[in-house]
Scaffold this motif. Structure first.
Motif: not given
Lengths: 158, 158, 158
Positions: C1-5, C144-146, C150-153
């Motif tokens: 799965m793609a990393e999230k930024v 939405t941001y939060l 929480t899934e962001g690298k």
């Protein structure tokens, strides 16, 4: 286990501080565990609003004069215009039914947001425990922050 | 495996840079692997303190005049007051037995903190390898940062 | 799965915004999933460049005059010198073959970077959907941001 959010509040600018508290309140409402680490100018947010601090040394006396604490004195990071921008911002917040920073701080504490004051910068700026508002739960150094941040899902520097 | 801490030092303000190094030293003392990525105004922190850089182009010449490198020239993000705030800050640091930024940089490198300079902004600002202090270990672009940050426990933008 | 930024773009300063987009483009090129959350002054980046906004209330009218949107008006966080620094920066970017912010915004959207506008600060500043450029894909609040962070690298506040 609850997700952890750690925010370093370095800035003492009203707009940035509002952003930090907006994130903190949102995260607390989502049952995350939130800690705000106040350091440098951010210490102004958690300082009592009093005339002049009885601090030692001429340099700290000057600093306490030009850098007054208390949330009602925080400038803006942009368009501060000698306090005019700040007044405007407060009016806009009222119009938009956004609570004031004083109310927000109380609300945050009631929702379980933890307030930590940085001991290193407190020492440098001549701020002692009695100068801080009662909402501050702990005094700590950088090691405490780093320990908690390694367990944080969201770590921000504001 | 050691936790990784990656800090982008975008700001060239003395107070913010001090915060970055305080975090870096603390993390290194806790045996974390720390990388500082200097970009934009942050490049001033790792520039040698010399008169005028021999850079090409009139724009870069002007920039090198108004934006002098060297840690002794970094302004404050607030209350800079034409350098007066900076002097005051340095006095307060001495009084509190906080080492100077020059000493801190040396200390950080000895403790294994890695210094990376951003090639994109170096090019834009006309800064070359010879303009940087020897503590800088690598020159790299955004891809390098992103690769390391995906492995970081703590990623901050200062 | 793609990393999230996930990057919160709080600042409306050209230099900081450029840093945010540089990170966003780099991450998109590495096939990471990037979301930019524009809030406060950062909203100026995604506002259409028009004369005066038809907003209600005297305070918001004044704000819309002193805080004009449109990427061509963004100041610098340092050395702005009444817009002179900004012109200089643009010249340096051209010389270094760095695309303008207008071009960068288009490029980012084509590469799949998502643009989110913060509803809370839009309300406060009297900015509505029609004031924003078409690249903005979603309006959302702090929850939405939060949720995404929480899934962001990599989560940054700029």
């Amino acid at each position: 286990m609850a997700e952890k959010v750690n925010i370093i509040v370095f800035s003492g600018d009203l707009d940035k501080v509002l952003a930090a508290f907006n994130l903190a309140l949102g995260a607390a409402a989502m049952e995350m565990k939130v800690t705000l680490f106040f350091t440098f100018w951010g210490l102004n947010v958690i300082r009592k609003d009093k005339k002049v601090s009885r601090t030692r040394g001429i340099m700290r006396k000057i600093l306490s004069l030009v850098n007054r604490g208390g949330v009602r004195r925080l400038p803006l990071s942009r368009l501060n215009m000698g306090g005019l921008g700040r007044s405007m911002m407060k009016k806009l917040m009222e119009d938009s039914k956004i609570p004031s920073l004083e109310e927000t701080i109380k609300m945050a504490q009631q929702m379980g947001v933890e307030f930590v004051a940085c001991t290193t910068t407190m020492g440098m700026m001549g701020i002692s425990r009695e100068d801080l508002i009662p909402e501050v739960g702990r005094l700590a150094g950088v090691a405490t922050y780093l320990g908690e941040a390694t367990e944080g899902k969201i770590n921000l520097f504001i």
